[in-house]
Design a protein around this motif. Structure first.
Motif, PDB file in Angstrom:
ATOM      1  N   PRO A 187      14.067  -4.442   0.801  1.00 19.83           N
ATOM      2  CA  PRO A 187      13.210  -3.292   1.062  1.00 19.83           C
ATOM      3  C   PRO A 187      13.119  -2.399  -0.182  1.00 19.83           C
ATOM      4  O   PRO A 187      14.068  -2.329  -0.981  1.00 19.83           O
ATOM      5  N   LEU A 188      11.988  -1.727  -0.319  1.00 19.94           N
ATOM      6  CA  LEU A 188      11.776  -0.826  -1.446  1.00 19.94           C
ATOM      7  C   LEU A 188      12.877   0.228  -1.433  1.00 19.94           C
ATOM      8  O   LEU A 188      13.083   0.927  -0.445  1.00 19.94           O
ATOM      9  N   THR A 189      13.604   0.327  -2.548  1.00 22.39           N
ATOM     10  CA  THR A 189      14.720   1.265  -2.648  1.00 22.39           C
ATOM     11  C   THR A 189      14.695   1.920  -4.019  1.00 22.39           C
ATOM     12  O   THR A 189      14.517   1.246  -5.033  1.00 22.39           O
ATOM     13  N   VAL A 190      14.867   3.235  -4.036  1.00 19.44           N
ATOM     14  CA  VAL A 190      14.895   4.009  -5.266  1.00 19.44           C
ATOM     15  C   VAL A 190      16.159   4.860  -5.265  1.00 19.44           C
ATOM     16  O   VAL A 190      16.481   5.491  -4.262  1.00 19.44           O
ATOM     17  N   ALA A 191      16.881   4.876  -6.380  1.00 16.49           N
ATOM     18  CA  ALA A 191      18.065   5.730  -6.520  1.00 16.49           C
ATOM     19  C   ALA A 191      17.588   7.074  -7.067  1.00 16.49           C
ATOM     20  O   ALA A 191      17.003   7.135  -8.151  1.00 16.49           O
ATOM     21  N   ILE A 192      17.812   8.135  -6.287  1.00 16.04           N
ATOM     22  CA  ILE A 192      17.433   9.489  -6.681  1.00 16.04           C
ATOM     23  C   ILE A 192      18.696  10.326  -6.721  1.00 16.04           C
ATOM     24  O   ILE A 192      19.384  10.476  -5.705  1.00 16.04           O
ATOM     25  N   LYS A 247      13.981   4.822   2.901  1.00  8.82           N
ATOM     26  CA  LYS A 247      13.086   5.284   3.967  1.00  8.82           C
ATOM     27  C   LYS A 247      12.398   6.550   3.505  1.00  8.82           C
ATOM     28  O   LYS A 247      12.954   7.340   2.751  1.00  8.82           O
ATOM     29  N   GLY A 248      11.172   6.739   3.963  1.00 12.74           N
ATOM     30  CA  GLY A 248      10.431   7.934   3.588  1.00 12.74           C
ATOM     31  C   GLY A 248       9.907   7.884   2.165  1.00 12.74           C
ATOM     32  O   GLY A 248       9.740   8.912   1.526  1.00 12.74           O
ATOM     33  N   LEU A 249       9.640   6.676   1.671  1.00  9.28           N
ATOM     34  CA  LEU A 249       9.077   6.518   0.329  1.00  9.28           C
ATOM     35  C   LEU A 249       7.581   6.258   0.450  1.00  9.28           C
ATOM     36  O   LEU A 249       7.158   5.375   1.188  1.00  9.28           O
ATOM     37  N   PHE A 250       6.783   7.040  -0.251  1.00  6.25           N
ATOM     38  CA  PHE A 250       5.333   6.901  -0.236  1.00  6.25           C
ATOM     39  C   PHE A 250       4.860   6.659  -1.659  1.00  6.25           C
ATOM     40  O   PHE A 250       5.474   7.142  -2.612  1.00  6.25           O
ATOM     41  N   TYR A 251       3.773   5.920  -1.815  1.00 12.18           N
ATOM     42  CA  TYR A 251       3.233   5.643  -3.140  1.00 12.18           C
ATOM     43  C   TYR A 251       1.733   5.428  -3.012  1.00 12.18           C
ATOM     44  O   TYR A 251       1.219   5.135  -1.931  1.00 12.18           O
ATOM     45  N   PRO A 252       1.009   5.561  -4.138  1.00 11.13           N
ATOM     46  CA  PRO A 252      -0.450   5.416  -4.092  1.00 11.13           C
ATOM     47  C   PRO A 252      -0.884   4.025  -3.623  1.00 11.13           C
ATOM     48  O   PRO A 252      -0.221   3.029  -3.914  1.00 11.13           O
ATOM     49  N   ALA A 253      -2.010   3.983  -2.912  1.00  9.19           N
ATOM     50  CA  ALA A 253      -2.574   2.707  -2.476  1.00  9.19           C
ATOM     51  C   ALA A 253      -2.840   1.844  -3.696  1.00  9.19           C
ATOM     52  O   ALA A 253      -3.316   2.314  -4.724  1.00  9.19           O
ATOM     53  N   GLY A 254      -2.480   0.582  -3.609  1.00 14.85           N
ATOM     54  CA  GLY A 254      -2.687  -0.344  -4.710  1.00 14.85           C
ATOM     55  C   GLY A 254      -1.538  -0.402  -5.696  1.00 14.85           C
ATOM     56  O   GLY A 254      -1.498  -1.275  -6.553  1.00 14.85           O
ATOM     57  N   GLU A 286       7.478  16.666   2.469  1.00 12.73           N
ATOM     58  CA  GLU A 286       8.109  16.933   3.774  1.00 12.73           C
ATOM     59  C   GLU A 286       8.724  15.700   4.411  1.00 12.73           C
ATOM     60  O   GLU A 286       9.791  15.762   4.984  1.00 12.73           O
ATOM     61  N   GLU A 287       8.030  14.567   4.325  1.00 14.52           N
ATOM     62  CA  GLU A 287       8.491  13.356   4.999  1.00 14.52           C
ATOM     63  C   GLU A 287       9.397  12.483   4.163  1.00 14.52           C
ATOM     64  O   GLU A 287       9.856  11.451   4.613  1.00 14.52           O
ATOM     65  N   GLY A 288       9.631  12.857   2.903  1.00 12.48           N
ATOM     66  CA  GLY A 288      10.478  12.032   2.043  1.00 12.48           C
ATOM     67  C   GLY A 288      10.155  12.250   0.582  1.00 12.48           C
ATOM     68  O   GLY A 288      10.219  13.370   0.082  1.00 12.48           O
ATOM     69  N   PHE A 289       9.758  11.173  -0.101  1.00 15.63           N
ATOM     70  CA  PHE A 289       9.479  11.238  -1.526  1.00 15.63           C
ATOM     71  C   PHE A 289       8.206  10.462  -1.836  1.00 15.63           C
ATOM     72  O   PHE A 289       7.990   9.369  -1.313  1.00 15.63           O
ATOM     73  N   PHE A 290       7.374  11.036  -2.713  1.00 11.66           N
ATOM     74  CA  PHE A 290       6.161  10.374  -3.167  1.00 11.66           C
ATOM     75  C   PHE A 290       6.427   9.827  -4.567  1.00 11.66           C
ATOM     76  O   PHE A 290       6.765  10.586  -5.477  1.00 11.66           O
ATOM     77  N   LEU A 291       6.313   8.502  -4.722  1.00 13.19           N
ATOM     78  CA  LEU A 291       6.541   7.849  -6.009  1.00 13.19           C
ATOM     79  C   LEU A 291       5.235   7.916  -6.787  1.00 13.19           C
ATOM     80  O   LEU A 291       4.237   7.328  -6.391  1.00 13.19           O
TER      81      LEU A 291
END
Length: 82
Positions: free
Chosen positions: A31-36, A43-50, A68-73
């Protein structure tokens, strides 16, 4: 989540002591995972379409915007820190 509203709010704000954006490191694609800040977030990771992530991208740094819902990459960062 209205990303444009969040970005406008960040741009209109008076500069504070801490930058509003964060940086994260891609640690897994599925699963998509980012260390912050040393914490793995999957969970709660969003990114631009495409926007796509490949196994070769693991270890690359990303610009991250809290929402609010998490993090936008936002995008991959080249040559240094955000």
């Amino acid at each position: 989540m209205n990303v444009y509203s969040e970005l406008l709010d960040l741009l209109a704000r008076e500069p504070g002591t801490a930058p509003p954006g964060l940086s994260g490191t891609l640690t897994n694609v599925s699963p998509l995972t980012v260390a912050i800040r040393g914490t793995a977030v999957s969970k709660g990771l969003f990114y631009p379409a495409g926007f796509t992530f490949h196994w070769e991208d693991i270890g690359r740094e990303l610009a991250v915007l809290p929402c609010e819902e998490g993090f936008f990459l936002l995008f991959f960062v080249e040559g240094g820190r955000t």
